[in-house]
Enzyme design. Sequence first.
Site, PDB file in Angstrom:
ATOM      1  N   ASN A 179       0.800  -1.225   0.000  1.00 43.14           N
ATOM      2  CA  ASN A 179       0.000   0.000   0.000  1.00 43.14           C
ATOM      3  C   ASN A 179       0.835   1.278   0.000  1.00 43.14           C
ATOM      4  O   ASN A 179       0.453   2.279  -0.602  1.00 43.14           O
ATOM      5  CB  ASN A 179      -1.016  -0.005   1.147  1.00 43.14           C
ATOM      6  N   GLY A 234       6.455 -14.858  -0.651  1.00 44.80           N
ATOM      7  CA  GLY A 234       6.749 -14.708   0.764  1.00 44.80           C
ATOM      8  C   GLY A 234       7.076 -16.021   1.444  1.00 44.80           C
ATOM      9  O   GLY A 234       7.945 -16.087   2.318  1.00 44.80           O
ATOM     10  N   GLU A 274       4.645  -3.844  12.439  1.00 41.98           N
ATOM     11  CA  GLU A 274       3.501  -2.937  12.303  1.00 41.98           C
ATOM     12  C   GLU A 274       2.461  -3.706  11.507  1.00 41.98           C
ATOM     13  O   GLU A 274       2.618  -3.913  10.306  1.00 41.98           O
ATOM     14  CB  GLU A 274       3.934  -1.635  11.606  1.00 41.98           C
ATOM     15  N   CYS A 308      -3.522   0.392   7.029  1.00 36.95           N
ATOM     16  CA  CYS A 308      -3.670  -0.192   8.360  1.00 36.95           C
ATOM     17  C   CYS A 308      -4.250   0.808   9.351  1.00 36.95           C
ATOM     18  O   CYS A 308      -4.867   0.422  10.340  1.00 36.95           O
ATOM     19  CB  CYS A 308      -2.319  -0.721   8.854  1.00 36.95           C
TER      20      CYS A 308
END
Length: 500
Positions: A179, A234, A274, A308
């Site tokens: 993002n 990932g 985060e 977020c």
Amino acid sequence: MQAITINILGPVTLPDLPREFHDTMTKFGVFRAFIAGSWIDFGNYMPVRSPINGEVIAQVNKLGVDHVNSAIERLHYSWPSLRAIPAHKRADMLIRVADFIEEYKQLFRDVLIIEGGKPISEAEGEVESTITRLRMVHQDLGRLLNVGIPGEYGVGTENKYAIVIREPIGVVAAIAPFNYPLFTSMVKIATALLAGNPVIFKPSSYTPITGVLIAKAIEYAGLGNYFAMVTGPGATVGDAMVTHPLVRAITLTGSTETGLRVMRMAGLKKLQLELGGKAPAIVLEDADLKDAAKKIVMGSLRLSGQRCDAISRVIAIDSIADELMEYIIKEVNEWVVGDPRDPKVRVGPLIDSNAVERVHSMIDDALMKGGKLIYGGRYWLTYHEPTVVDNVSRKSRLALEETFGPVIPIIRVRSVDEAIEVANEVVYGLDAAVFGRDVGTLWRVARSLEVGEVTINDFPRHGLGLFPFGGVKESGFGREGVGFSVEDVTELKTIVITYG
């Protein structure tokens, strides 16, 4: 329900890269990885699709575990030479990164639009914020200062003096989200390099071309030998990074699920995580409702809600909820959804069609549990129009799960105490907003909320990171921000001097 139709302006292609970037590609549209100063083609690729129309716009290298392990080892061996560079010179080199981004800011902007689906203004803002943040890097040096502690205040240490210093920790693994692929990535990388740590960096598989541009900027600044940019799934590349014994710290921005996976796998490493958020906006009876509505809508719909820190629950005292909702609908009407290359568009696509389906399933769940669709609700491919749902049940997915979409759920409560209870009953604890006028009530609410940051009379926005940013509960731990980030990529050493 009828699907919306989005006007795609035309073919979606990457901009032509200037000559300075040609070493990043093996041929047009196929990008290399960057390993400790070298651009390398490993011969195995994966596609990059634009969320604007779903078409493949490029390919990047698909690395394996052995490639990642080799990169980490090379970075580890480069560590002594990086530590030998004085901190102020490392800061100057990072400012050269800002110079490079500024020189090619049109290119950086266009890549953010094409591969991430950002509206033009959002992409321009991210580029400018990144440049400005890098130019502030000398302010981070303040956290690297040594502290002296005289021993004369304790029995048995009268003839001792301690110097407490911050030292670089070693290879840092930086894992970034889609993002804010430029700003978030660059802050993680710059903080670690400034502290004297080599960095292995994995951009999101949705936005790897931004990662390529970042690697080019790092190389230009003279820090390429201490940096690797690796692309791949990932479950392969990310797992290899976080489990490698030579990686000493991990800084991750991502979902709570990813954060929990990293924690289980990392072992004895420093972590800065985060993670997800479910920011409430509590609207009290004495709030300026017109102003609150404007800021709630902006906090909910920016970047199509894929943040977020996005407002994803409006908790309104019932006596003012109807009037607040009228103002919210008026504001939502101003947000045009469509192709992000159109200057009029403020709500672009979600990152892929799976994200759209997930968001819409949450809306359907809320409606089945008694919610009322007030505005929007239509979707098409990767696009979901701004949606307002009233009377959302506290037990619905829309009230409890991270949305990551352009949805404004309204939960009605009878009192301030009930508003606090609703705000705190989710597993997340990143951000919150409170709108009102009475200072005593605002303070009580702010102190009662289980979050990392409370914003009063505005929506959560973290900008350059002047204030520390991070969460509690399942929103993670550690803090990012000017001066604060270096604490998670350094370790303390106490040197005790005996004299007399």
